[in-house]
Design an enzyme around this catalytic site. Structure first.
Site, PDB file in Angstrom:
ATOM      1  N   SER A 137     -13.405  72.882 -20.275  1.00 49.48           N
ATOM      2  CA  SER A 137     -14.174  73.412 -19.156  1.00 49.48           C
ATOM      3  C   SER A 137     -13.463  74.633 -18.602  1.00 49.48           C
ATOM      4  O   SER A 137     -12.222  74.718 -18.638  1.00 49.48           O
ATOM      5  CB  SER A 137     -14.304  72.358 -18.058  1.00 49.48           C
ATOM      6  OG  SER A 137     -14.786  72.919 -16.852  1.00 49.48           O
ATOM      7  N   TYR A 152     -10.704  66.204 -12.335  1.00 52.41           N
ATOM      8  CA  TYR A 152     -11.387  66.783 -13.496  1.00 52.41           C
ATOM      9  C   TYR A 152     -10.620  67.993 -14.023  1.00 52.41           C
ATOM     10  O   TYR A 152     -10.357  68.108 -15.223  1.00 52.41           O
ATOM     11  CB  TYR A 152     -12.806  67.188 -13.103  1.00 52.41           C
ATOM     12  CG  TYR A 152     -13.602  67.812 -14.218  1.00 52.41           C
ATOM     13  CD1 TYR A 152     -14.122  67.036 -15.242  1.00 52.41           C
ATOM     14  CD2 TYR A 152     -13.830  69.194 -14.243  1.00 52.41           C
ATOM     15  CE1 TYR A 152     -14.850  67.609 -16.271  1.00 52.41           C
ATOM     16  CE2 TYR A 152     -14.555  69.770 -15.268  1.00 52.41           C
ATOM     17  CZ  TYR A 152     -15.063  68.976 -16.278  1.00 52.41           C
ATOM     18  OH  TYR A 152     -15.778  69.550 -17.306  1.00 52.41           O
TER      19      TYR A 152
END
Length: 228
Positions: A137, A152
């Site tokens: 990501s 995350y």
């Protein structure tokens, strides 16, 4: 000869979209999911040379069974796309984060990929020019990282560190390893507001198809190199 491509967590979202794109290209796709019935349904709906595989990336026994199935049926693996991931801790800050959520993020985003990759390396070594693509990501970029989603972001940054370590180790075996970011994509995980799944999957597919001359150990999104 078509490549044999395993995509984890591919019964929905980006994984499923990627499986459909590779199937349309005539590749042999091993569509894995934690739930075998979900994998079988997705594979049947996509059609083409797509084969369902029950694989729970959090369960070593499940992984071992899947590896034996792939070895018996195909004998090698050309591409591993580690797509399993999750945990968006939008409401957290690093200073007061629930460390149980952080541990869950690490288990899903780092250790699942690490576990699956270790188990499949013997089959990747049997292929010519094999590659591993870890779905990361842009939130993992240390240069761009902000205060949000600490669990995350940290877990995906750790995944990028694994990418770099594997890339350096496996270069001598001719196995290429990259991280690929799909960008914010409108999936069950990404939520509303993201871009179409086809655009996110195209970002990953580009990395899977990078020429050997592009090297190893890169971090890409939309055909561009992201800062670590």
């Amino acid at each position: 000869m078509s490549r044999i491509i395993l995509i984890t967590g591919a019964n929905r979202g980006i994984g499923r979209g990627l499986a459909a794109q590779f199937a349309a290209d005539g590749e042999t796709v091993l569509l894995s999911a934690r739930n075998g019935d979900a994998a079988a349904q997705a594979a049947a709906e996509i059609g083409g040379d797509v084969h369902p595989i029950q694989l729970d990336a959090t369960d070593q026994a499940s992984i071992d069974v899947a590896v034996k199935q792939i070895e018996a049926t195909h004998g090698r693996l050309d591409v591993l796309v580690n797509n399993v991931g999750g945990v968006f801790d939008y409401a957290q800050q690093a200073s007061n984060a629930d460390l149980g959520v952080v541990q869950e993020a690490l288990n899903i985003n780092l250790f699942s990929t690490w576990r699956v990759t270790q188990a499949l390396l013997p089959l990747l070594r049997k292929a010519q020019g094999a590659r591993i693509v870890n779905v990361s990501s842009e939130a993992a970029s240390l240069e761009r990282m902000g205060a949000g989603t600490p669990a995350y972001s940290a877990s995906k940054a750790a995944l990028n560190a694994l990418t770099r370590s594997l890339a350096a180790e496996l270069a001598g075996d001719g196995i290429i390893v990259h991280s690929a970011s799909p960008g914010w994509t409108a999936t069950d995980l990404g939520g509303e507001g993201g871009r179409p799944i086809a655009e996110g999957t195209a970002s990953i597919k580009h990395v899977v198809n990078l020429p050997v001359g592009a090297g190893t150990g890169g971090f890409y999104q939309d055909q561009q190199i992201l800062p670590w």
